[in-house]
Write a protein that holds these residues in place. Structure first.
Motif, PDB file in Angstrom:
ATOM      1  N   ILE A 163       0.864  -1.204   0.054  1.00 29.20           N
ATOM      2  CA  ILE A 163       0.105   0.003   0.104  1.00 29.20           C
ATOM      3  C   ILE A 163       0.781   1.355   0.028  1.00 29.20           C
ATOM      4  CG2 ILE A 163      -1.726   1.191   1.181  1.00 29.20           C
ATOM      5  CD1 ILE A 163      -2.698  -1.539   2.754  1.00 29.20           C
ATOM      6  N   VAL A 164       0.592   2.183  -1.052  1.00 33.34           N
ATOM      7  CA  VAL A 164       1.591   3.075  -1.238  1.00 33.34           C
ATOM      8  C   VAL A 164       0.755   4.640  -1.351  1.00 33.34           C
ATOM      9  CG1 VAL A 164       3.344   4.443  -2.626  1.00 33.34           C
ATOM     10  CG2 VAL A 164       3.456   1.899  -2.291  1.00 33.34           C
ATOM     11  N   LEU A 165       0.961   5.555  -0.651  1.00 25.28           N
ATOM     12  CA  LEU A 165       0.179   6.769  -0.753  1.00 25.28           C
ATOM     13  C   LEU A 165       0.918   7.893  -1.745  1.00 25.28           C
ATOM     14  CD1 LEU A 165      -2.115   8.734   0.124  1.00 25.28           C
ATOM     15  CD2 LEU A 165      -0.571   9.310   2.111  1.00 25.28           C
ATOM     16  N   SER A 166       0.295   8.351  -2.716  1.00 24.68           N
ATOM     17  CA  SER A 166       0.964   9.326  -3.464  1.00 24.68           C
ATOM     18  C   SER A 166       1.318  10.765  -2.869  1.00 24.68           C
ATOM     19  CB  SER A 166       0.099   9.835  -4.770  1.00 24.68           C
ATOM     20  OG  SER A 166      -1.010  10.306  -4.339  1.00 24.68           O
ATOM     21  N   PRO A 167       2.315  11.414  -3.414  1.00 29.20           N
ATOM     22  CA  PRO A 167       2.632  12.671  -2.380  1.00 29.20           C
ATOM     23  C   PRO A 167       1.532  13.505  -2.262  1.00 29.20           C
ATOM     24  CG  PRO A 167       4.452  11.921  -4.071  1.00 29.20           C
ATOM     25  CD  PRO A 167       3.211  11.103  -4.406  1.00 29.20           C
ATOM     26  N   ASP A 168       0.666  13.922  -3.335  1.00 28.53           N
ATOM     27  CA  ASP A 168      -0.432  14.730  -3.324  1.00 28.53           C
ATOM     28  C   ASP A 168      -1.621  14.051  -2.420  1.00 28.53           C
ATOM     29  OD1 ASP A 168      -1.557  12.948  -5.080  1.00 28.53           O
ATOM     30  OD2 ASP A 168      -1.858  14.434  -6.703  1.00 28.53           O
ATOM     31  N   GLU A 169      -1.531  12.896  -2.075  1.00 26.19           N
ATOM     32  CA  GLU A 169      -2.367  12.062  -1.131  1.00 26.19           C
ATOM     33  C   GLU A 169      -3.912  11.882  -1.850  1.00 26.19           C
ATOM     34  OE1 GLU A 169      -2.921  13.512   2.845  1.00 26.19           O
ATOM     35  OE2 GLU A 169      -0.805  14.153   2.808  1.00 26.19           O
ATOM     36  N   GLN A 170      -3.773  11.932  -3.174  1.00 25.12           N
ATOM     37  CA  GLN A 170      -5.101  11.693  -4.102  1.00 25.12           C
ATOM     38  C   GLN A 170      -5.243  10.173  -4.427  1.00 25.12           C
ATOM     39  OE1 GLN A 170      -5.518  13.926  -7.760  1.00 25.12           O
ATOM     40  NE2 GLN A 170      -7.127  12.680  -8.446  1.00 25.12           N
ATOM     41  N   PHE A 171      -3.938   9.514  -4.624  1.00 27.54           N
ATOM     42  CA  PHE A 171      -3.829   8.054  -5.176  1.00 27.54           C
ATOM     43  C   PHE A 171      -3.423   7.387  -4.132  1.00 27.54           C
ATOM     44  CE2 PHE A 171      -3.689  10.946  -8.657  1.00 27.54           C
ATOM     45  CZ  PHE A 171      -4.507  10.600  -9.561  1.00 27.54           C
ATOM     46  N   ILE A 172      -3.802   6.083  -3.824  1.00 25.44           N
ATOM     47  CA  ILE A 172      -3.566   4.961  -2.967  1.00 25.44           C
ATOM     48  C   ILE A 172      -3.244   3.864  -3.969  1.00 25.44           C
ATOM     49  CG2 ILE A 172      -3.619   3.523  -1.124  1.00 25.44           C
ATOM     50  CD1 ILE A 172      -5.458   6.108   0.108  1.00 25.44           C
ATOM     51  N   THR A 173      -2.101   3.337  -4.143  1.00 26.74           N
ATOM     52  CA  THR A 173      -1.928   2.032  -5.017  1.00 26.74           C
ATOM     53  C   THR A 173      -1.688   0.820  -3.831  1.00 26.74           C
ATOM     54  OG1 THR A 173       0.510   2.588  -4.822  1.00 26.74           O
ATOM     55  CG2 THR A 173      -0.987   3.094  -6.988  1.00 26.74           C
TER      56      THR A 173
END
Length: 799
Positions: free
Chosen positions: A236-246
């Protein structure tokens, strides 16, 4: 005369059993019993070295007093004031692992299942969580205002300023429940009739809808419920802008059969079963990669369907299709219609938060792709593809994502590749696709890290010699590799926080690991910090085995360690040792993991044997061609290297061709069996320890890379498995195996024993060790095993 015969018999018995008397000059004389004692008799080397956050101390595990367990020690940065760390201080220390903010004045880490935030200047740690559940994988958000972490396979953030906790994902096992009553046509008609005929029904239904809307409006926004069926979640990885979670969904097969190993010697008095692993070719876990767009409140899968090579089947399958007589064009067309299974790792985000890359690997491990990811659409753009018809591996590459990161310009990604035949450092531009090699040559690069000022690389390389590992500094865009360490051997290096000092764990062929401190500059003199060896160990003059090379029959250079007896005799005996693990290096100039075998080889040389320890095909340290030289045929070039080594012993070192033995454990045991079964005129005796006897019964991860699977490449398994060649045994064979071996199962050696019985062979024996796993632990087991090995060689190789 009778007394003299009894004395001679006693002396012979002592030698045969590994016993020895003290040498007359006061120096220790080796025996099997002495060598195979608890390793504390040697002295316990320092390990697990790390710097204090302020760079004033170096911490390490050490045991100079020979206690049951190691203790934590510290020493000042200048190598002085070494002392044991108290239990109270040890408990208060932050974890050496963690993530720093950009200014590197704060660090977040996990300790005992809780999250802590450390202020490095003051040394004070703030406990973020304190629960009975485990929180893990903490990191700073891109704006560094929050800490992200995992709990129960879900992603959370903790606001540093106000302590507010927010849950960002809501993964749930099972299937999403159906909403409302089933839409049966008859029931729908009745409901509509009620509303049409009765005003009270209409009013109450309207009230219910209004209440639901109000409740939804009053409820704080929650993360989307994502149901995973029977799959688990990871990566589980959070994008820097916190819009996307992969994230990935892992589908573990229900029909996979797990092999059982019985444990006979237990505290309960009952035989207890140990669940171990599947066998090669059995159903394996598969992975799916997803993006959760929090703003659109939607999830979607990322697919490899448009990536070059995703439909390209391995060459061995294409070859088999052609051999089967099928139409080649038709076979290739059918193959291209099936997309190969892959696993995606990452994403890895640039420091400015604008670019992301992932690493994808085919599950047959013959392709690795580095791809740019557009998280808004899930689109992938190919940046680099490495294909190997054997399997992808090598330093910095391994079986996962491998070592990868971003250059300071946020447009170039650095990574390892074996494109040149050796693992080297490369960059690729995520916009233009332009690739650049930063290092090159017939050597390997590993343990890469970038300097804090983003101006240099630091890494380990074996440029001086395949059997030496040195620490280097190099400009960020490539150029001169400045060698910082100079002592012959191997160096494991930890940079101080300010990068002005090096804490170095160093060893040489006959000198176990010790801790040194030195300045981070060329020509700096290392200062030894620890002295771990006992007087007893130092009382013996341990050999420096000569690292030699010779030409194999196919012209390849093969490296080996050579131990020569002090007073060699004409046509003397020799023993060849085969290291285990397959992909491992042992013909090197540092203290071996096989330290017991190293001491045993000194003992053998003392007793007139010439010993050769070969880095055969498949060994680490020599590049891609050596690494993959065993593809589809274990027991091929790796065994012929040992046959060529035996010839070298005869031609150059005055060894009797009829008096050569061979031994080894694990992969070394496998090669020993292949040698005894297929080269009976070369090897007079062999000791096969914890041996793989049939590769179709070993694990999937290791074996499928080299031999594919038994169902798809049965010929490779038949060629490579000793059990098929057992009828060729002529010489004396000793087999030793732990009964609770969870790696190479005891079943392996039992099946081979039955095969030997059915073939009517009587020149073999099996020694079993009821309490030992793959790696022996008990000194009594080591002693018994090596007394048997020595007896085997004495009885069959001595005139």
């Amino acid at each position: 005369m009778l007394f003299k015969r009894k004395a001679l018999a006693l002396a012979a018995w002592l030698v045969l059993c590994g016993g020895a008397l003290q040498a007359q000059d006061g120096k220790m004389e080796l025996s099997v019993e002495k060598i195979m004692r608890d390793p504390k008799w040697i002295g316990i080397s320092p390990s697990n070295i790390f710097w204090s956050e302020d760079g004033k101390k170096i911490y390490f595990n050490w045991n100079p007093e020979g206690n049951r367990k190691d203790s934590l020690y510290s020493v000042s940065a200048d190598g002085k004031n070494i002392r044991k760390v108290s239990a109270q201080e040890r408990r208060s220390l932050p974890s050496p692992f963690g993530r720093y903010n950009r200014a590197e004045n704060k660090k977040v880490y996990e300790k005992s299942g809780d999250i802590f935030l450390l202020d490095i200047k003051s040394g004070k740690a703030q406990q973020v969580t304190n629960t009975s559940e485990r929180e893990s994988s903490p990191s700073f958000s891109h704006d560094e205002k929050k800490i992200a972490y995992l709990k129960d396979s879900n992603l959370y953030t903790w606001n540093i300023a106000n302590g507010q906790v927010a849950q960002l994902t809501d993964f749930k096992k099972g299937v999403k429940p159906a909403e409302g009553e089933p839409k049966d046509p008859q029931r729908v008609w009745l409901r509509e009739q009620q509303k049409e005929l009765l005003q009270i029904v209409r009013e109450r239904e309207a009230d219910k809808e209004a209440a639901k809307k109000q409740q939804k409006a009053d409820t704080p926004k929650r993360p989307k419920e994502i149901y995973t069926s029977n799959k688990s979640v990871d990566n589980i990885v959070l994008s820097p802008d916190e819009q996307f979670i992969t994230y990935r969904l892992v589908n573990r097969p229900k029909n996979a059969r797990i092999a059982i190993v019985p444990d006979f010697v237990t505290s309960s008095g009952y035989t207890e079963d140990i669940n171990t692993r599947t066998k090669v070719g059995d159903a394996q876990a598969t992975y799916e990669f997803f993006v959760y767009d929090t703003r659109r409140d939607t999830t979607f899968a990322v697919t490899m369907k448009d990536i070059a090579g995703i439909y390209e089947q391995p060459a061995y399958l294409q070859t088999q299709a052609a051999k089967d007589g099928s139409d080649k064009a038709g076979a290739e067309k059918a193959a291209k219609q099936e997309m190969r299974s892959t696993t995606i790792f990452g994403p890895f985000w640039s420091d400015n938060g604008k670019n992301a890359v992932v690493v994808a690997r085919s599950n047959d491990n013959k392709d690795r792709w580095i791809l740019k990811l557009n998280p808004a659409t899930g689109a992938l753009t190919l940046l680099d593809r490495q294909r190997d018809e054997a399997w992808i591996n090598g330093p910095g590459i391994s079986y996962g994502a491998g070592d990868i990161g971003w250059m300071p310009d946020n447009e170039n990604v650095w990574f390892h590749s074996e494109e040149s035949g050796y693992s080297h450092l490369y960059t690729v531009n995520v916009n233009s696709g332009k690739k650049k090699a930063l290092t090159s040559g017939k050597f390997e690069v590993s343990n890469v890290r970038m300097s804090d000022d983003k101006k240099h690389w630091y890494f380990i390389a074996n440029k001086v010699h395949p059997g030496e590992q040195h620490f280097y500094r190099m400009p960020l865009q490539g150029g001169e590799m400045v060698q910082l360490t100079t002592m012959t051997g191997a160096h494991e290096v930890e940079l101080s926080p300010d990068e002005k000092k090096l804490a170095v764990r160093y060893s040489y062929s006959n000198k176990p690991w010790e801790l040194f401190v030195m300045d981070n500059k060329k020509g700096a003199k290392p200062r030894q910090v620890t002295e771990s060896l006992t007087k007893e160990f130092k009382s013996y003059n341990w050999r420096e085995p000569e690292v030699i090379s010779f030409k194999a029959s196919d012209g390849v250079d093969v490296y080996a360690r050579l131990y020569k007896p002090k007073n060699a005799v004409a046509n003397g005996p020799a023993v060849i040792f085969v290291h285990g693990a397959g992909y491992l290096q042992n013909a090197h100039k540092w203290w071996s993991n096989y330290f017991r075998e190293y001491m045993f080889h000194n003992f053998l040389a003392d007793n007139g044997y010439t010993v050769l320890d070969i880095d055969y095909r498949g060994s680490a340290g020599y590049g891609r061609d050596v690494r993959t030289g065993i593809y589809q045929f274990m027991g091929g070039k790796d065994l012929s290297d040992h046959v060529d080594g035996a010839k070298l012993l005869v031609d150059k070192y005055n060894v009797d061709p009829k008096r050569i033995g061979i031994y080894g454990g694990s992969y070394g045991g496998f090669i020993t069996l292949m040698a005894m079964f297929t080269q009976p005129d070369v090897f007079a005796a062999g000791a096969a320890l914890r041996s793989v006897t049939d590769w179709a019964h070993y694990n999937h991860g290791y074996t499928s890379n080299i031999l594919n699977t038994p169902y798809t490449d049965s010929l490779a398994y038949a060629k490579s498995s000793p059990i098929y060649y057992a009828e060729g045994l002529k010489g004396a064979l000793l087999m030793c195996h732990g009964m609770v071996d969870t790696n190479v199962h005891f079943q392996d050696i039992v099946r081979l024993s039955q095969r030997l019985i059915e073939l009517g062979k009587d020149n073999w024996e099996l020694a079993v060790y009821p309490v030992e796993d793959h790696g022996f632990v008990e000194p009594a087991s080591w002693t018994d095993e090596y007394k048997r090995i020595y007896k085997l060689f004495e009885q069959n190789l001595k005139k």
